[in-house]
Design a protein around this motif. Sequence first.
Motif, PDB file in Angstrom:
ATOM      1  N   ALA A 504       1.331  -1.634 -10.712  1.00 60.08           N
ATOM      2  CA  ALA A 504       1.109  -2.248 -12.018  1.00 60.08           C
ATOM      3  C   ALA A 504       0.348  -3.564 -11.877  1.00 60.08           C
ATOM      4  O   ALA A 504       0.355  -4.190 -10.808  1.00 60.08           O
ATOM      5  CB  ALA A 504       2.447  -2.480 -12.713  1.00 60.08           C
ATOM      6  N   PRO A 505      -0.325  -3.991 -12.948  1.00 65.97           N
ATOM      7  CA  PRO A 505      -1.065  -5.256 -12.899  1.00 65.97           C
ATOM      8  C   PRO A 505      -0.206  -6.402 -12.378  1.00 65.97           C
ATOM      9  O   PRO A 505       0.925  -6.611 -12.836  1.00 65.97           O
ATOM     10  CB  PRO A 505      -1.476  -5.482 -14.363  1.00 65.97           C
ATOM     11  CG  PRO A 505      -1.541  -4.106 -14.945  1.00 65.97           C
ATOM     12  CD  PRO A 505      -0.464  -3.327 -14.270  1.00 65.97           C
ATOM     13  N   GLY A 506      -0.743  -7.135 -11.403  1.00 64.10           N
ATOM     14  CA  GLY A 506      -0.018  -8.252 -10.809  1.00 64.10           C
ATOM     15  C   GLY A 506       1.002  -7.840  -9.764  1.00 64.10           C
ATOM     16  O   GLY A 506       1.635  -8.690  -9.135  1.00 64.10           O
ATOM     17  N   ASN A 507       1.188  -6.536  -9.571  1.00 66.04           N
ATOM     18  CA  ASN A 507       2.171  -6.014  -8.606  1.00 66.04           C
ATOM     19  C   ASN A 507       3.513  -6.742  -8.754  1.00 66.04           C
ATOM     20  O   ASN A 507       4.022  -7.370  -7.826  1.00 66.04           O
ATOM     21  CB  ASN A 507       1.651  -6.162  -7.170  1.00 66.04           C
ATOM     22  CG  ASN A 507       2.455  -5.344  -6.169  1.00 66.04           C
ATOM     23  OD1 ASN A 507       3.352  -4.580  -6.539  1.00 66.04           O
ATOM     24  ND2 ASN A 507       2.136  -5.519  -4.891  1.00 66.04           N
ATOM     25  N   PRO A 508       4.128  -6.628  -9.956  1.00 70.55           N
ATOM     26  CA  PRO A 508       5.345  -7.409 -10.236  1.00 70.55           C
ATOM     27  C   PRO A 508       6.525  -7.051  -9.336  1.00 70.55           C
ATOM     28  O   PRO A 508       7.421  -7.881  -9.145  1.00 70.55           O
ATOM     29  CB  PRO A 508       5.645  -7.078 -11.691  1.00 70.55           C
ATOM     30  CG  PRO A 508       4.987  -5.763 -11.931  1.00 70.55           C
ATOM     31  CD  PRO A 508       3.744  -5.782 -11.097  1.00 70.55           C
ATOM     32  N   LEU A 509       6.547  -5.852  -8.767  1.00 72.35           N
ATOM     33  CA  LEU A 509       7.659  -5.450  -7.901  1.00 72.35           C
ATOM     34  C   LEU A 509       7.365  -5.729  -6.430  1.00 72.35           C
ATOM     35  O   LEU A 509       8.162  -5.384  -5.559  1.00 72.35           O
ATOM     36  CB  LEU A 509       7.978  -3.965  -8.104  1.00 72.35           C
ATOM     37  CG  LEU A 509       8.413  -3.567  -9.518  1.00 72.35           C
ATOM     38  CD1 LEU A 509       8.748  -2.081  -9.576  1.00 72.35           C
ATOM     39  CD2 LEU A 509       9.608  -4.398  -9.964  1.00 72.35           C
ATOM     40  N   ASP A 510       6.205  -6.356  -6.177  1.00 74.80           N
ATOM     41  CA  ASP A 510       5.842  -6.764  -4.809  1.00 74.80           C
ATOM     42  C   ASP A 510       5.919  -5.579  -3.842  1.00 74.80           C
ATOM     43  O   ASP A 510       6.499  -5.663  -2.753  1.00 74.80           O
ATOM     44  CB  ASP A 510       6.753  -7.901  -4.336  1.00 74.80           C
ATOM     45  CG  ASP A 510       6.182  -8.609  -3.104  1.00 74.80           C
ATOM     46  OD1 ASP A 510       4.947  -8.570  -2.919  1.00 74.80           O
ATOM     47  OD2 ASP A 510       6.965  -9.173  -2.326  1.00 74.80           O
ATOM     48  N   ILE A 511       5.294  -4.481  -4.221  1.00 77.32           N
ATOM     49  CA  ILE A 511       5.260  -3.288  -3.371  1.00 77.32           C
ATOM     50  C   ILE A 511       4.175  -3.473  -2.316  1.00 77.32           C
ATOM     51  O   ILE A 511       3.023  -3.766  -2.640  1.00 77.32           O
ATOM     52  CB  ILE A 511       4.998  -2.036  -4.218  1.00 77.32           C
ATOM     53  CG1 ILE A 511       6.174  -1.806  -5.171  1.00 77.32           C
ATOM     54  CG2 ILE A 511       4.754  -0.810  -3.344  1.00 77.32           C
ATOM     55  CD1 ILE A 511       5.930  -0.719  -6.193  1.00 77.32           C
ATOM     56  N   SER A 512       4.534  -3.297  -1.051  1.00 78.84           N
ATOM     57  CA  SER A 512       3.580  -3.520   0.038  1.00 78.84           C
ATOM     58  C   SER A 512       3.416  -2.320   0.955  1.00 78.84           C
ATOM     59  O   SER A 512       2.586  -2.347   1.866  1.00 78.84           O
ATOM     60  CB  SER A 512       4.021  -4.725   0.878  1.00 78.84           C
ATOM     61  OG  SER A 512       5.301  -4.495   1.445  1.00 78.84           O
ATOM     62  N   GLY A 513       4.193  -1.261   0.744  1.00 74.82           N
ATOM     63  CA  GLY A 513       4.066  -0.100   1.609  1.00 74.82           C
ATOM     64  C   GLY A 513       4.934   1.048   1.128  1.00 74.82           C
ATOM     65  O   GLY A 513       5.675   0.946   0.136  1.00 74.82           O
ATOM     66  N   ILE A 514       4.832   2.185   1.840  1.00 76.14           N
ATOM     67  CA  ILE A 514       5.551   3.400   1.473  1.00 76.14           C
ATOM     68  C   ILE A 514       7.058   3.169   1.397  1.00 76.14           C
ATOM     69  O   ILE A 514       7.742   3.673   0.497  1.00 76.14           O
ATOM     70  CB  ILE A 514       5.243   4.525   2.481  1.00 76.14           C
ATOM     71  CG1 ILE A 514       3.762   4.917   2.414  1.00 76.14           C
ATOM     72  CG2 ILE A 514       6.128   5.736   2.228  1.00 76.14           C
ATOM     73  CD1 ILE A 514       3.357   5.620   1.159  1.00 76.14           C
ATOM     74  N   SER A 515       7.599   2.380   2.316  1.00 76.93           N
ATOM     75  CA  SER A 515       9.054   2.193   2.349  1.00 76.93           C
ATOM     76  C   SER A 515       9.576   1.524   1.082  1.00 76.93           C
ATOM     77  O   SER A 515      10.735   1.723   0.696  1.00 76.93           O
ATOM     78  CB  SER A 515       9.453   1.367   3.578  1.00 76.93           C
ATOM     79  OG  SER A 515       8.824   0.092   3.540  1.00 76.93           O
TER      80      SER A 515
END
Length: 649
Positions: A504-515
């Motif tokens: 999502a815009p701004g990556n609010p959930l701070d997703i950085s990889g598959i895990s």
Amino acid sequence: MKRNTYLTLLAPEEARKRWFERLQAASLALPEENVPLTAALHRVLSRPAEALRSSPAFHGAAMDGIAVNAEDTFSASARKPLRLEMGRQAHWINTGHPLPPHCNAVIMVENINIEDAGDTQWAVIEKAAFPWQHVRKMGEDMVATEIILPPGTRLGPYDLGALAAGGILEAPVFVRPRVFIIPSGSEIVPLEQAREEDLRSGKTLPEFNSLIFTAMITEAGGESLTLPVVPDQPEAIAAAVTAALDADADMVLVNAGSSAGSHDYTAHVLQSLGEVVAHGISVMPGKPTVLAVVRGKPVIGVPGYPVSAGVALEEFVLPLLALWQKRPAPEREKATAIPCNALPSRPGMEERLRVKLGRVDGNIVAVPLPRGAGTITSLSRADGIVRVSRDSEGCDAGMAVTVELLRPRNALDGALLAIGSHDNTLDLLDSLLRKTHPRFRLTSAHVGSLGGLMALARRQCHLAGCHLLDAETGQYNRKAIEQNLEEPMVLLRLVDREQGIIVAPGNPLDISGISDLTRDGVRFVNRQRGSGTRVLLDYKLACLGVSPASISGYRDEEYTHMNVAAAVLSGRADAGLAVRAAANALGLPFVPVGVEEYDLVIPRRFYDSPAMRALIDVIRGPEFLQTVTAMGGYHTEKTGQIIWEYDGR
């Protein structure tokens, strides 16, 4: 106001019959008018067109040569040539000129020898002429008072020429039926007033159905007028219908509000103004259609979804316009096709399925498109329509079906049918192919990489897009080809592309990889089973020792990268695995996962065909390479290279 209910669903033909009978449509006579031939193209003749003069209006020469009286030439032969005196027994004449008096034949100039004898010129011939040889006789084309064209003829270019030849300079035609269109809906706004921020938030919807209706009505010989949008208020709808009828509309279309929702008032309003003949048609899409008669005139409640609306117009509006103009109802050309996969349907409802078509090894193959009543692109991209009868549960893959063609049959011969994995570059390839090689086009259908290989195995497509990773070797596509195909194939690199997580815009959930996809609160959207992207995800999960069941939304499937990106942009999901180009197209953040090989699998028997060679030329051309690079997320170092050739064993 209580909800409408469909108590009795009528078959389209039964609903049409009842409506026409109630309207006494067959006895309606449209007014006629005379229009100059210069303005008569595609107008419909209202009465027989009778020739005012014969054509040609005289006996004229059909060849350059000499005009003669045939009886004067009967003694001519090669052994005894005949000499005719020019100016008395023979006369020079050019094509199209009237014959001189007492002449009834023309001898071509190449069959004449000329002798000069002082002031007299002689034509020497070695073969007799027969009466009316090389002559266009008076009235040969048409005779005065003869009917040139019958009523109901939609005037084409040659028809206009025939009228002109018969001396008719103004054509008697039907006055165009006037169809008033009333868009309704409190959330609907005209196209020119639609604001992007309101559309994105769902506050408003753009009104474009009237654009479709206008084009269909115009093609059918009618004249349309779109009235201002009216809100979902019974009084406003009733007032708009009344105003249209007061303005001498021949037919009124009320768009939207015809279904069974609490804010769908069309059926109630039309019942209060006149008589509802049918509400609910046993066809999908198009079920909520309302057929009514108000003040003796047809009023139709047309469903709001564009595909449903199109069916309603095809089933009821276009046949009525044709009947009024004394023309046969429109009918599409039909062909037999083989579905590449099953076409299930619900008994009790006739269903209209939109399909893409391609001719493979002499057979027409049909690939179903999305069925949603609101997916207008399923019509703009469709090559044909398959009708599934109301007493059928559909048909199996490979079972022959009848398809109504939306494009000329010969267009199928130049279509390369690609079934397999989706990639944004396929539509680009089609555009460039049509631009540089207008005879050909690329028709693609997205069923996943494995589905594409299965279609190749069944000989139902010309090529397949594929990016199936073998977890053991780390190679793409080769093992899958060996396991599923038994004929020689060419593996051609289209692109290397970046796969990753769209967030999502701004990556609010701070997703950085598959895990991170396994975290609580992360909603994922997946690709369908059999797709290379799904295989890549499963491979990455296995490497991490993560169970797919731990990802919320793992079973939520989409069929294209762009649909994954749209799901994230809309907020339906927080993340989805797709190519960088899809993220770039919608302006979404992208977390790279890796670079994969996206190849085209081409049967060797098609590789050297003219259409395939044209496609490969486009793939290797500078415009494709430059445009793909600009899209972002693609690498083209190996684009157009043959990566591997499989011998089919």
